[in-house]
Structures are given as C-alpha cells and as structure tokens.
Scaffold this active site. Structure first.
Site, PDB file in Angstrom:
ATOM      1  N   CYS A   1       0.809  -1.225   0.000  1.00  0.00           N
ATOM      2  CA  CYS A   1       0.000   0.000   0.000  1.00  0.00           C
ATOM      3  C   CYS A   1       0.841   1.272   0.000  1.00  0.00           C
ATOM      4  O   CYS A   1       0.462   2.270  -0.623  1.00  0.00           O
ATOM      5  CB  CYS A   1      -0.976  -0.004   1.177  1.00  0.00           C
TER       6      CYS A   1
ATOM      7  N   ASP B   1      -7.731   5.249  -1.587  1.00  0.00           N
ATOM      8  CA  ASP B   1      -7.390   4.047  -0.831  1.00  0.00           C
ATOM      9  C   ASP B   1      -6.869   2.945  -1.752  1.00  0.00           C
ATOM     10  O   ASP B   1      -7.579   2.500  -2.648  1.00  0.00           O
ATOM     11  CB  ASP B   1      -8.643   3.560  -0.095  1.00  0.00           C
TER      12      ASP B   1
ATOM     13  N   HIS C   1      -6.266  -0.123  -0.941  1.00  0.00           N
ATOM     14  CA  HIS C   1      -6.514  -1.442  -0.359  1.00  0.00           C
ATOM     15  C   HIS C   1      -7.650  -2.213  -1.029  1.00  0.00           C
ATOM     16  O   HIS C   1      -8.504  -2.800  -0.366  1.00  0.00           O
ATOM     17  CB  HIS C   1      -6.791  -1.304   1.136  1.00  0.00           C
TER      18      HIS C   1
END
Length: 486
Positions: A171, A367, A369
């Site tokens: 990430c 994001d 993820h």
C-alpha cells in the site's frame, strides 16, 4: 467480501466467472458491500486469516470445486467463520486497522482544498443559486480525475521471488505511485486543470503516464523497479515500508532512470529532492528546504545544462509518537492550499493511503486497499479501459487520526514556482508558533536548526533548546521532542 474459504477455492478454479467479476472497478459510485467483492476492504488481517483457513483446502485439485460446499457444511467452525466474514466483521476489523472512515462529503459548508485548488461548498440560496452544487460537482470531477493505484494480482514475479501480488504489503508503494503519477507527471505534462475526458479517445500523454506504472520490469515506475531501487533502504517484496524509505527509493529510481536515458527522453522529467533535517536528518528536527541544494539537484538533473528544471520535493516527517501532535494540524491543513501541493503519503501503521484534500478537520484520500487484476496498458492505445485507475468513492477521515509518520509532496515547475513555494513555506513556518513542519534556508551555512521541542516564552522570544531536545511544558514538566530520527 466473501468468506476466505470460498475465496481460496475460487482461486483454485479459474474457470469460474466470479473471479473476473469479483473485482469491481473502484470507479463505482457506491461503496462495495461485503458480498459484492471478495477483496473489497482487504487488509493485512484478511491475508492472515486466509492463510490460516487454507488448511481446509487440502483435498485434491480436481474435485475441489465439488467438495467445497460439502466441506463447508460438515465443518461447523469453518461455516461459522464464513458467516462472520461475509456478515461484515472483517470489514470492521479492517477499519480498526486503517481507522474509521466515512463515505461521501460531510454536511459542512466549509471550503474544500484539493491539491491546491479551493472549492466553495456554501449554502444554496433561496433564490435558487446553485453555486454550492456547482462547487461540489467540480470537486467530485476533480477527485475522480486523480489517478488511483491499488493492489494488483497476477503480475510477473518480482525479482527472484515467487510473489505475483502486492496484496497486504504494497500500500505504501501504491500510495507513492499515485503521488508521482497523477500529480508530478500529470501536472507537468497536462496541467493542474486537466480532468479525465468523458469520451474516448484519451490524450496520448495520459495513456503514456499510466503505461509507465504498469506492473512489469519493462515499465519505468512499476512496483518491480521500485522494490529493486529501494533495496538499499530496506524495500523487499512482501514487506511493508515507511514513508522515509519510500521517498529515498523514488530518489534512487529517478537517478537510475536518468542515467539510462538522454535528457530529452527522461521518464521522470524533473529533479527529485528528498528534504531532510540538518546533517541529513541524523539529529532529527524540522527538515530544511535548502535553496542551494534544490539548485544543485536541478543542475545535476540537466547534466550541467540549466540552472533550474522542474523539481519534485518529498518531505518525510514524523510528527509525534502514537498520533500527530495537535500543534502540527493547522500547518498540515495549510499545505493543501499551496499551488505546488501533491498531497500526503499517510494513513495508519501498516495501512498507507494517499491524502489529497482537506475540509476543516477531515482529509479526503484515495485508498489502495482493493485488489484488482493486473492491467498493463499499451502506450499507444488511446481507446484503453482506464476505469480501474480512477475512483468516484470519496472517503474521508479525521486528520488527527492519521499516523504521525508521513511524507508531503510538492511539485515546482520552474524557478518562479519554486520561489513562490519558498515564500509560502517560510510564511507558514513563521506562523507555526515554534512548531514548523519544515523550514527554508538559502544555503547550508544559513541553517538555523529548529527542534520541535522549541517553544515561545511569555515575551515572544524563542527559548534556546537544550542539548537533549526537550523543554519544560507550561506546567514545568518535561516532554520528549515529538520529532523522531528519520
């Protein structure tokens, strides 16, 4: 997100159409629910549990799909786990790791700053004035035009490893790719006002930028090449990395690419300057943007042909111990008003995000993820599907909830832009009440080391910092300097 047992079986049965359909594009206008996507809201926790429950898939490959349902029914414990996961508990666990977040925009009418651009979100007047709606729509269009980089699976193995996905560990690398891709390159080549076209064909420069971040050794800024360039700073496939090492890895990769190509064919057409504290950060303290150093980086990038070039500044910071010290919140908010702002690499420990905007006490972020199938775009395909590189879901979290270890990026396209940045940064430091994020100095000899233990006394004078970097608080107690060694 479906159960881990089902996911493991599905991965063994590639003929199932659910594998292709399970990774819905993040450009969807609504948040994926627990049953919509196997990997939505994925996290380190899900990776851990997936490995733990994979023991139940030891039956033969040829009959795995047929035995899946029977095995789940006969094993009550596994079925219970599946119900917990599919019921959304894993999503809540992930939120505990990443921190609580909300979807959409709050009811606040305060201005939103998105990477140096202000959007007025005021009340709609009774006369029917739709300025507020227009401002909100413009913000959403700008946000959805930012380039998104997420976990990918199915790419060629990284180096000598067998790792073909960065799920659970990549990430920070993806967050850094977003900063460099959509801001440094996109701003440089297409300008800050660029928005993703509503119709094809796309601009050639836009497709070429995405191509450079494809997941293979052949593309300049792939996760493969980042890992290789960052080995000296501890980067390794399968391991998480912090903001400081990530910034240094980009510096190394840019240097490698500069040496590979002539000046007219640079994949990253700008100098890269990682801003550190005095003595290269070894004593901690506020980092110093040294004009002399910036000029030297530009001169070296141009191979001694120009005094100044476009420059990317990366400023790694540690602003506290367990959380960001409240003294730095106003300064962090103010950086988003800089025209040179590229956002922040930050999030929670082990769960990096890319922060792009701020409204009052909340920050908006992209994001990484979500796990998507690998996509390597041809640099000549202007009709390519780029939906997996953008996101319409607007997420926000409180600024004071992010991890104190972070990095801020700035892009200056020329000397005038850099001078403007220095003026803004110096003003921000002067107004920080003795707690600047970073300072500006003309030369090394003019450095005035500032420890974040410094504070103003009642006369307005800055108290001299002691050798240990700690100062008495108002009540006479001693607090450690919030700055940690980078």
């Amino acid at each position: 997100m479906k159960g881990f047992h089902e996911r493991n079986v599905a991965l063994k049965c590639p003929s199932k159409s659910s594998i292709d359909s399970s990774h819905s594009s993040p450009s969807s206008g609504s948040e994926p629910g627990p049953s919509d996507c196997k990997f939505s809201k994925s996290s380190v926790w899900s990776n851990l549990f997936a490995s733990a429950f994979s023991i139940f898939d030891t039956y033969s490959e040829s009959s795995a799909c047929e035995k899946k349902a029977l095995h789940a029914r006969n094993n009550g414990w596994t079925a219970a786990v599946k119900r917990v996961v599919s019921g959304g508990s894993m999503r809540r666990i992930h939120e505990r790791v990443l921190g609580p977040s909300k979807i959409g925009i709050s009811s606040s009418t305060s201005d939103i700053w998105l990477l140096g651009v202000c959007y007025k979100i005021s009340q709609v007047s009774s006369s029917g004035d739709v300025d507020a709606s227009n401002g909100l729509a413009a913000f959403k269009r700008d946000f959805s035009s930012r380039i998104l980089m997420t976990y990918r699976k199915g790419f060629d193995a990284i180096g000598d490893t067998k790792i073909t996905s960065d799920f659970g560990w990549g990430c920070m690398l993806r967050s850094s790719q977003m900063l460099v891709a959509q801001q440094a390159l996109l701003f440089h080549q297409l300008g800050r006002s660029w928005r993703k076209p509503l119709q094809k064909p796309f601009e050639q420069a836009y497709i070429e930028i995405l191509h450079q971040f494809g997941d293979s050794e052949a593309t300049a800024f792939s996760i493969h090449n980042l890992v290789e360039a960052g080995k000296i700073y501890g980067l390794a496939a399968g391991s998480w990395v912090g903001p400081y090492a990530m910034c240094r890895s980009w510096e190394s990769l840019a240097r490698f690419k500069r040496e590979e190509n002539d000046l007219e064919h640079q994949s990253l057409p700008m100098a890269v300057y990682v801003v550190s504290g005095d003595e290269d950060g070894e004593r901690g303290g506020a980092p110093v943007v040294c004009v002399e150093d910036a000029s030297r980086h530009c001169f070296e990038f141009s191979r001694c042909r120009a005094d100044w070039t476009p420059i990317l500044l990366l400023v790694p910071l540690v602003l506290g111990l367990d959380k960001v010290n409240s003294r730095y919140i106003p300064s962090l908010q103010a950086t988003f008003t800089f025209p040179q702002c590229l956002g922040i690499l930050g999030g929670k420990p082990g769960a990096s995000t890319y922060i792009v905007g701020v409204q009052e006490e909340n920050v908006f972020y992209l994001d990484p993820h979500d796990v998507q199938l690998v996509v390597n775009l041809s640099q000549d395909n202007q009709e390519a599907d780029t939906s997996s590189y953008h996101c319409d879901i607007i997420r926000h979290i409180p600024l004071d909830s992010i991890d104190p270890s972070l990095a801020i990026g700035f892009f200056c396209r020329d000397k005038d832009d850099f001078d403007d940045f220095c003026l803004r940064a110096s003003k921000l430091a002067d107004e920080s009440n003795g707690a600047p994020l970073f300072t500006v100095a003309q030369t090394h000899s003019s450095f005035k080391p500032i420890s974040h233990g410094n504070a103003l006394d009642d006369t307005g004078e800055v108290r001299e910092d002691d050798s240990l970097g700690v100062v008495p608080d108002m009540d006479g107690s001693i607090h450690e300097d919030d700055w940690q060694l980078l």
